[in-house]
Design an enzyme around this catalytic site. Structure first.
Site, mmCIF file in Angstrom:
data_model
loop_
_atom_site.group_PDB
_atom_site.id
_atom_site.type_symbol
_atom_site.label_atom_id
_atom_site.label_comp_id
_atom_site.label_asym_id
_atom_site.label_seq_id
_atom_site.Cartn_x
_atom_site.Cartn_y
_atom_site.Cartn_z
ATOM 1 N N ARG A 1 -9.178 40.774 43.162
ATOM 2 C CA ARG A 1 -9.692 42.128 42.903
ATOM 3 C C ARG A 1 -11.209 42.230 42.943
ATOM 4 O O ARG A 1 -11.740 43.319 43.118
ATOM 5 C CB ARG A 1 -9.216 42.608 41.518
ATOM 6 C CG ARG A 1 -9.788 41.795 40.370
ATOM 7 C CD ARG A 1 -9.024 41.989 39.079
ATOM 8 N NE ARG A 1 -9.601 41.174 38.010
ATOM 9 C CZ ARG A 1 -9.462 39.866 37.883
ATOM 10 N NH1 ARG A 1 -8.767 39.177 38.753
ATOM 11 N NH2 ARG A 1 -10.016 39.215 36.883
ATOM 12 N N ASP B 1 -15.695 43.571 30.294
ATOM 13 C CA ASP B 1 -14.271 43.291 30.051
ATOM 14 C C ASP B 1 -13.959 43.093 28.578
ATOM 15 O O ASP B 1 -12.960 42.481 28.248
ATOM 16 C CB ASP B 1 -13.835 42.061 30.858
ATOM 17 C CG ASP B 1 -14.602 40.813 30.439
ATOM 18 O OD1 ASP B 1 -15.478 40.914 29.558
ATOM 19 O OD2 ASP B 1 -14.323 39.737 31.008
ATOM 20 N N ASN B 2 -14.849 43.611 27.699
ATOM 21 C CA ASN B 2 -14.552 43.441 26.265
ATOM 22 C C ASN B 2 -15.210 44.554 25.460
ATOM 23 O O ASN B 2 -16.235 45.113 25.866
ATOM 24 C CB ASN B 2 -15.019 42.067 25.798
ATOM 25 C CG ASN B 2 -16.521 41.924 25.837
ATOM 26 O OD1 ASN B 2 -17.191 42.265 24.862
ATOM 27 N ND2 ASN B 2 -17.067 41.460 26.953
ATOM 28 N N ASN C 1 -10.351 35.375 40.355
ATOM 29 C CA ASN C 1 -11.118 36.624 40.445
ATOM 30 C C ASN C 1 -10.896 37.329 41.786
ATOM 31 O O ASN C 1 -11.047 38.542 41.893
ATOM 32 C CB ASN C 1 -12.629 36.361 40.333
ATOM 33 C CG ASN C 1 -13.071 35.794 39.004
ATOM 34 O OD1 ASN C 1 -14.082 35.104 38.952
ATOM 35 N ND2 ASN C 1 -12.345 36.065 37.936
ATOM 36 N N CYS D 1 -7.085 41.462 31.099
ATOM 37 C CA CYS D 1 -6.432 41.333 32.405
ATOM 38 C C CYS D 1 -5.884 39.919 32.583
ATOM 39 O O CYS D 1 -4.883 39.715 33.274
ATOM 40 C CB CYS D 1 -7.423 41.666 33.517
ATOM 41 S SG CYS D 1 -8.016 43.372 33.486
ATOM 42 N N GLY E 1 -14.394 42.917 38.380
ATOM 43 C CA GLY E 1 -13.493 43.838 39.074
ATOM 44 C C GLY E 1 -14.085 45.213 39.242
ATOM 45 O O GLY E 1 -14.192 45.729 40.359
ATOM 46 N N CYS F 1 -17.668 58.929 19.605
ATOM 47 C CA CYS F 1 -16.821 60.120 19.456
ATOM 48 C C CYS F 1 -15.464 59.880 20.116
ATOM 49 O O CYS F 1 -14.507 60.620 19.870
ATOM 50 C CB CYS F 1 -17.493 61.343 20.059
ATOM 51 S SG CYS F 1 -19.075 61.731 19.281
#
Lengths: 74, 259
Positions: free
Chosen positions: B75, B132-133, B72, B196, B43, B183
């Site tokens: 998007r 995505d992770n 998929n 998602c 995406g 940080c």
């Protein structure tokens, strides 16, 4: 003491974007999270005055606490 | 060093960049000389790949071990229905070639891990993270820091997105090193973050965040403007809110060492 709490993304739903809230001296980030009924495992980032903080951080008068959910999708 | 001179065809193709003050011909040549690694061809990766290709990035590395699936396509606009079942890096490389044949695409049909990440990241000038992770995000961020590669990193879920740019090996105006990914998030989240696939994503949200990430890459290469360094952009599409939150380096931060 007064704490400015800023919420982002899903944490705003049913709550607020920013609010000045009164908490007793000794309040931790975890106490605020519990007060706002936020699920701790959904928290991605915690900032206090622009610096990453832990759940056991003891807040001080006029601290600005920002809570961000995990946004891990791509 | 690669030839970054621009042919008459390229001068015409990139004329709207070349017209831009602060970009011009020299800026376009910097884009042509650049090697950018895009991790994730999904995406966020879709608009990143398309805009960087159209912009004339010289070499675009694509990392993704996944194949295109029907779900998929709502998007991930770099892919098409005809490419369902094909490797995303192959599908995206075809799209890049169709957009701009001047771009060299390097395909990495694999999942980044501790054993391969340094070799791959080390081969590029800038990294843009559309994974995505969180385990992969941390791996990329630590490696980019250790190898002193600027990193643009974005995340999305439902109607929301975040974006920031990290150059923790550089010093700011005050002489102190700039913030790192850790940080923002000192450690990987416990448990499994929502995806998602579990809670959904408004398709165009990845278009917004991916396009902004591409802008950050183009700014870093050309030197235009002020990147989102020490600033976290939070996008809330439900009320069309764009908040920029300043953040600081944790003084205890140390540069990660490669294993």
């Amino acid at each position: 003491m007064q704490i400015t709490v800023k919420l982002f993304a899903t944490f705003r739903e049913g709550r607020f974007k920013q609010a000045d809230r009164d908490y007793p001296i000794g309040t931790t980030v975890a106490n605020v999270v519990d007060d706002l009924a936020i699920v701790p495992s959904e928290i991605g980032m915690i900032f206090v005055k622009g610096r990453a903080a832990e759940m056991d951080y003891v807040l001080k008068e006029n601290d600005a606490l920002a809570l961000f959910p995990l946004l891990g999708g791509g | 060093m690669a030839d970054t001179s621009l042919s008459p065809e390229e001068l015409s193709r990139y004329s709207r960049h070349i017209l831009l003050r602060d970009v011009g011909g020299p800026g376009q040549q910097k884009l042509k000389a650049a090697r950018v690694l895009c991790v994730g061809a999904g995406g966020l990766g879709s608009p990143i790949i398309e805009y960087l290709a159209a912009a004339g990035i010289g070499t675009l590395g694509l990392v993704d071990d996944d194949v295109v699936s029907l779900s998929n396509l709502q998007r991930q606009v770099v892919h098409t229905s005809a490419n369902i079942g094909r490797l995303k890096v192959d599908s995206a490389a075809e799209r890049v070639a169709a957009i701009n044949p001047h771009v060299v695409v390097e395909r990495h049909a694999l999942r980044l891990d501790a054993g391969n990440v340094a070799d791959i990241v080390g081969n590029y000038d800038i990294v843009v993270d559309g994974t995505d992770n969180f385990p992969t995000r941390f791996l990329i961020a630590d490696t980019a820091y250790a190898l002193e590669k600027p990193l643009v990193t974005a995340g999305v879920l439902e109607f929301y997105g975040s974006l920031t740019t990290l150059v923790p090996f550089r010093r700011g105006a005050d002489g102190a090193f700039l913030p790192s990914w850790r940080c923002l998030m000192p450690r990987e989240p416990e448990g499994t973050a929502l995806t998602c696939a579990q809670v959904g994503i408004l398709g165009a949200v990845v278009g917004v965040l991916g396009t902004l990430a591409a802008c950050e890459v183009l700014k870093l290469i050309t030197g235009v403007g002020e990147p989102l360094i020490g600033r976290l952009l939070m996008v809330d599409i439900r009320d069309m809110g764009f908040d920029v939150v300043d953040y600081e380096r944790n003084p205890a931060t140390v540069a990660p060492k490669l294993t």
